[in-house]
Design an enzyme around this catalytic site. Structure first.
Site, short mmCIF file in Angstrom:
data_model
loop_
_atom_site.label_atom_id
_atom_site.label_comp_id
_atom_site.label_asym_id
_atom_site.label_seq_id
_atom_site.Cartn_x
_atom_site.Cartn_y
_atom_site.Cartn_z
N GLU A 1 0.81 -1.22 0.00
CA GLU A 1 0.00 0.00 0.00
C GLU A 1 0.84 1.27 0.00
OE1 GLU A 1 -4.09 0.25 1.81
OE2 GLU A 1 -2.86 1.02 3.45
N LYS A 25 0.58 4.89 1.37
CA LYS A 25 -0.18 5.65 2.36
C LYS A 25 0.74 6.65 3.04
CE LYS A 25 -1.58 3.33 6.01
NZ LYS A 25 -2.40 2.47 6.90
N LYS A 59 -8.25 2.55 -2.48
CA LYS A 59 -8.58 2.52 -1.05
C LYS A 59 -9.19 3.86 -0.67
CE LYS A 59 -7.70 -0.06 2.81
NZ LYS A 59 -6.36 -0.02 3.40
N GLU A 71 -14.81 -5.23 2.92
CA GLU A 71 -14.05 -5.24 4.16
C GLU A 71 -14.96 -5.38 5.37
OE1 GLU A 71 -10.61 -2.48 4.80
OE2 GLU A 71 -11.94 -1.65 6.33
N ASN A 127 -10.28 -6.61 8.26
CA ASN A 127 -9.41 -5.54 8.75
C ASN A 127 -9.15 -5.77 10.24
OD1 ASN A 127 -8.06 -3.16 9.39
ND2 ASN A 127 -9.34 -1.91 8.03
N GLU A 170 -5.94 -7.67 6.50
CA GLU A 170 -5.46 -6.30 6.37
C GLU A 170 -5.06 -5.72 7.73
OE1 GLU A 170 -8.57 -3.95 4.58
OE2 GLU A 170 -9.41 -5.70 3.57
N SER A 171 -3.96 -5.00 7.74
CA SER A 171 -3.48 -4.24 8.90
C SER A 171 -2.79 -5.11 9.95
CB SER A 171 -4.62 -3.47 9.58
OG SER A 171 -5.25 -2.60 8.67
#
Length: 261
Positions: free
Chosen positions: A54, A56, A116, A165, A186, A216-217
């Site tokens: 990603e 970001k 995103k 998500e 997430n 994710e994350s």
């Protein structure tokens, strides 16, 4: 007001202003609109790493992560690292991203690109296609089941894949429709922005096998990926871990070397 509510309130105002300044026909005249999209789902199925890297610059929880590097450097680095796909934040106020970031990424990256953002309106689906996205994100916690169905159906008609998500088991039922291609769990609570990798593990067994699963994350080491693979995850979206370094592409390359199977 929690952070997520603040973001959504702001996003609704942003969408209203966008509709006043742009028409659907203008978006459809974009050079990117008629391009053939690339399937993230297919790429993940054949990938030995499953890494989605990603771009970001900042986040509500961490503030500035990395705003010194040009996006061209980051995306080129990810391309050279052999990532399966990339995710580009296009929200400006809370994440420091823009639509131009995705357009630039599209010119560089040869694989699938996830837009995103906080998508709430059909206008944003058309906009996503117009800026070169292959995949859109629909966040179950901010949309109703009916809204998810309507938005994912339009995305499907435009040949965009949909990553739905979720953050808990209750949201899973909302995203169960034939137009959803991937389900992302997430591990970050969007209300307080705390991460817990066990969220993915707990929900994984509830997700039907016909949906490809992405975690994710909070993913920052080989053991986490290895553990998540045991729970049926094919994709791993990583942003902050790469972006906080001086060379995200190199960080992605080194990470992929440790997890390829």
């Amino acid at each position: 007001m929690n952070v997520l509510n603040k973001i959504i309130r702001h996003k609704k105002n942003e969408i209203s202003h966008l509709k006043l300044n742009y028409s659907t026909s203008q978006l459809e005249s974009s050079l990117f609109f008629d391009r053939e999209t690339i399937s993230l789902k297919s790429k993940l199925k054949s990938s030995s790493s499953g890494i989605i890297a990603e771009h970001k610059r900042k986040s509500p929880s961490k503030d500035i992560i990395n705003n010194k590097l040009k996006i061209q450097e980051v995306i080129s680095g990810y391309q050279d690292a052999g990532v399966c796909g990339i995710s580009v934040l296009t929200d400006f106020d809370f994440f420091g991203g823009t639509n131009d970031d995705l357009k630039i990424a599209r010119e560089i990256f040869e694989g699938p690109i996830l837009r995103k953002d906080f998508i709430l309106d059909e206008f944003q689906i058309v906009e996503s296609k117009s800026i070169g996205a292959d995949v859109i994100l629909l966040i179950a916690s901010v949309l109703s089941k009916q809204e998810i169905f309507k938005l994912s159906k339009l995305a499907n008609e435009l040949h965009l894949e949909v990553l739905a998500e979720i953050h808990n088991e209750n949201e899973l039922e909302k995203v169960m429709n034939p137009y959803i291609d991937l389900i992302g769990v997430n591990n970050r609570d969007l209300k307080i922005f705390k991460t817990d990798i066990n969220i993915s593990k707990k929900i994984s067994k509830k997700i039907p096998s016909d949906f490809l699963k992405i975690s994710e994350s909070g993913i920052d080491n080989y053991n986490t990926v290895k553990d998540l693979r045991k729970h049926g995850f094919n994709g791993f979206l990583i942003g902050e871990y790469f972006m906080k370094t001086i060379n995200p592409g190199l960080a992605a390359r080194e990470f992929i070397k440790t997890i390829e199977v």
